[in-house]
Design an enzyme around this catalytic site. Structure first.
Site, PDB file in Angstrom:
ATOM      1  N   CYS A  67       0.860  -1.178   0.000  1.00  0.00           N
ATOM      2  CA  CYS A  67       0.000   0.000   0.000  1.00  0.00           C
ATOM      3  C   CYS A  67       0.895   1.226   0.000  1.00  0.00           C
ATOM      4  O   CYS A  67       2.112   1.132  -0.062  1.00  0.00           O
ATOM      5  CB  CYS A  67      -0.958   0.004   1.188  1.00  0.00           C
ATOM      6  SG  CYS A  67      -0.173   0.255   2.778  1.00  0.00           S
ATOM      7  N   HIS A 120      -4.903   6.422   8.442  1.00  0.00           N
ATOM      8  CA  HIS A 120      -3.554   6.573   8.962  1.00  0.00           C
ATOM      9  C   HIS A 120      -2.795   7.525   8.055  1.00  0.00           C
ATOM     10  O   HIS A 120      -3.237   7.856   6.954  1.00  0.00           O
ATOM     11  CB  HIS A 120      -2.827   5.229   9.046  1.00  0.00           C
ATOM     12  CG  HIS A 120      -2.858   4.435   7.785  1.00  0.00           C
ATOM     13  ND1 HIS A 120      -3.941   3.686   7.396  1.00  0.00           N
ATOM     14  CD2 HIS A 120      -1.935   4.276   6.801  1.00  0.00           C
ATOM     15  CE1 HIS A 120      -3.689   3.088   6.251  1.00  0.00           C
ATOM     16  NE2 HIS A 120      -2.478   3.432   5.863  1.00  0.00           N
TER      17      HIS A 120
END
Length: 696
Positions: free
Chosen positions: A432, A614
């Site tokens: 990611c 996040h």
């Protein structure tokens, strides 16, 4: 499923700039209109039937229908002198604008924001009597809700327990009172003038037969999802005003006409090559019947010159409606041929049908010329695995800002089943943007599936895309990130997912490995069993999990688990997660901006009603320690089109948080366990359930 090729994909850069601003503005406008399309359809049916020129209008030979028409259209007086109000006028003048304003206010500040927004909209509706106040409602509703939101921030957290309802109701009441007055006296005259100016400008373009030039802007804007600002910000409000006055408007078909997309896909079906030609027939059905226009966008991105055909076809369709003076009574959404025909005004069917047919024919002819001219090059590129449709699908979803079921199906159809690499699959990397949150959770789920299937010797790890080093056999990424991952890992199989918790792609990867092992065993039946690579290959991940397990009890604390009965916006949820992390001493105040930047790059929605916001990989300096926060919003959050109930905020220092995060991933991959988490009545009970998973 998306597979890799030798060619590097186009980098999927973070979205930003003017295009994103316009796209978000258009998405917000669409968010006010689209939930209320059913009301538009109902009003369109009433109008088509009962206006004077409608199917059951004043010229109806049936006396009962003439009476019904008079009653429904404009009201009347009963034999006892009682007066009634008709349906057609009040719905377009009051109901539809109020629905739009309430929806806009609700998007900004929940239900109370919707109520205050509707009050403000009623002020502008009455103040601009005689004008359909769609534009006024689209401004007054969100603006009033925003004012309420800012005012209530002044005493947020300072109201004594037991007085919250009193304060909330009175603050909303006073804001609604002043907003309605301000809209009545100040906003209404401005919006009435603006509506007249825009209507006159559009009317001048129609009268001078220049409105087809709008296709030069609309058709390219559709491909990058910028059309909503034009369609819902201008065409729908002005079209509704025209429809209320004349019973029809061609503006409803400038963007929604399914003809150009159908012509393009038909041309690719006949003259295209490779995956594009194979998938175009299915996309044609989805686009023309289902009304999902975005399925043809990847074909244009893969071959941009085809936009010329779309512009020519769109302009031809608009000109046809200008010539026949035809149009729809209300917005056709989705842009299906069925929705278009249902909303076609009485007497306009010939013009509307011809506009669809002619626009499709023109697009087909122009696109065919380009496809035939480049056919030799396209065949050569396809033979070398350079078709580019998979990359175009990923870019389309990146332009949209989130995954799409229709495009996901198209991606799967374009590539077929996953093709295993020639070497043995031993290293699977879940990548990611930051290599911390979503990739760790996805890796945990996939690791568990390998274990359940009895597969050994496959090391499943998670990394940031920037850390990919060419050693992976399979790389799994979110769909928007796949092109970037391809550039880093050109020889690996690339798998795109959109649901991190329960993606069927994981099962396909497991089956791919099992099939490869079975094939290798069949080819070498007398060979000694290969030495399992599991323990050695997975040691780094095991050590990380051991370290996380040792410190996991401090990563999620009871004070950082909350339950809210209502809903919130995505921005409010991000702010709460960042504040909780900062309050835990895990991050600095700069982490919130990094979380927002992450969402602008790619959504952190994970599936199964879970989001894990996040920071980006560049925010490492803002992380002081590892921590997790869990907030449950029982009213739900609109997370860029997906419903989210659980928001798990993440701050990771090193790899200390990975063990707990892994267990959270496994927890949310089980729908029964998610149901138990949703049923927890107190934060303490919710924390206990999470701790039980951690201890297991």
């Amino acid at each position: 499923m998306t597979t890799t090729s030798a060619e590097a994909g186009t980098e999927n850069r973070p979205r930003g700039g003017i295009r994103v601003g316009v796209q978000r503005f258009g998405t917000f406008l669409s968010g006010m209109i689209m939930p209320n399309i059913a009301a538009f359809i109902a009003w369109g049916l009433l109008t088509a039937l009962f206006i004077p020129d409608g199917w059951l209008g004043n010229d109806s030979p049936v006396e009962a229908w003439r009476w019904a028409d008079s009653a429904i259209l404009g009201g009347g007086e009963a034999s006892d002198g009682t007066e009634w109000t008709g349906l057609v006028g009040p719905i377009i003048n009051y109901l539809l604008p109020l629905l739009i304003a309430f929806t806009g206010g609700n998007l900004v500040y929940g239900h109370r924001g919707g109520v205050v927004g509707a009050l403000a909209a009623f002020g502008v509706i009455i103040g601009a009597e005689g004008t359909v106040m769609f534009l006024g409602a689209m401004i007054a509703g969100p603006l009033a809700a925003y004012v309420l939101k800012q005012i209530e921030r002044l005493w947020d957290g300072k109201v004594k327990a037991g007085f919250e309802m009193l304060v909330n109701n009175f603050s909303a009441g006073f804001v609604g009172f002043f907003a309605a007055l301000a809209a009545f006296f100040w906003l209404a005259p401005v919006m009435q003038w603006l509506t007249q100016v825009l209507g006159s400008a559009v009317g001048w373009l129609v009268d001078n037969r220049l409105i087809p030039l709008a296709s030069i802007i609309v058709e390219p804007a559709k491909v990058v999802f910028l059309n909503n600002a034009i369609n819902h910000g201008v065409f729908t409000p002005i079209g509704a005003e025209q429809s209320a006055q004349t019973g029809r408007s061609l503006l409803f078909l400038v963007e929604a006409n399914p003809g150009p997309g159908a012509g393009l896909l038909l041309a690719i079906t006949i003259f295209g090559v490779g995956a594009a030609r194979a998938t175009a027939p299915g996309a044609l059905v989805i686009q023309f019947i289902g009304g999902i226009h975005e399925v043809y966008f990847p074909y244009v991105l893969a071959k941009p010159v085809l936009i010329v055909g779309l512009i020519a076809g769109g302009a031809s369709g608009v000109m046809t409606n200008v010539i026949f003076q035809s149009g729809l009574v209300a917005a056709a959404s989705p842009g299906s041929i069925l929705a278009v025909l249902i909303q076609t005004a009485t007497g306009s069917h010939l013009g509307v049908i011809l506009s669809v047919v002619i626009s499709a024919a023109v697009t087909f002819a122009v696109s065919a010329v380009f496809l035939l001219a480049s056919r030799k090059r396209d065949l050569a590129a396809d033979a070398n695995g350079e078709g580019g449709l998979s990359e175009a699908i990923a870019r389309t979803e990146a332009n949209k800002g989130r995954s799409s079921a229709a495009l996901s199906g198209l991606a799967g159809a374009s590539t077929g089943t996953t093709v295993a690499p020639p070497r043995t699959i031993e290293r699977v990397v879940f990548a990611c943007d930051a290599g911390m949150g979503s990739s760790a959770m996805g890796a945990s789920v996939l690791r568990n599936k390998f274990k359940a299937a009895g597969v050994e010797g496959v090391n499943v790890t998670n990394k940031a895309i920037a850390a990919l080093d060419g050693s992976a056999d399979v790389v799994i990424t979110q769909q928007q990130l796949t092109p970037r991952a391809r550039e880093r890992e050109q020889s690996a199989v690339h798998v795109s997912v959109d649901n991190f918790m329960g993606s069927p792609r994981y099962d396909e990867v497991v089956q791919m490995v099992l099939a490869q092992r079975a094939e290798q065993a069949a080819d070498a039946p007398d060979a000694a069993p290969a030495e399992p690579a599991g323990p050695a290959g997975s040691a780094p991940a095991t050590r990380a999990e051991a370290r996380a397990a040792a410190s996991g009890s401090g990563v999620l604390e009871a004070r950082n688990v909350r339950i809210h009965a209502g809903s919130a916006s995505r921005e409010e949820a991000l702010r709460e997660a960042a504040d909780l992390l900062e309050g835990a001493g895990a991050v600095t105040g700069a982490y919130y901006d990094a979380m927002v930047a992450r969402e602008q790059t790619v959504s952190t929605y994970m599936g199964n009603e879970l989001a894990i916001p996040h920071g980006t990989n560049d925010a490492k300096d803002a992380v002081l320690a590892s921590a997790l926060t869990v907030v449950r919003y029982d009213g739900g959050i609109d997370w860029d089109g997906d419903r989210v109930t659980f928001v798990v905020g993440i701050a990771g220092k090193g790899d200390e948080h990975l063990s707990l995060l892994s267990n959270v991933a496994l927890l949310f991959s089980d729908e029964d366990q998610v149901a138990r988490l949703k049923a927890a009545e107190t934060p303490e009970e919710l924390y206990t359930l999470l701790q039980t998973v951690n201890e297991g």
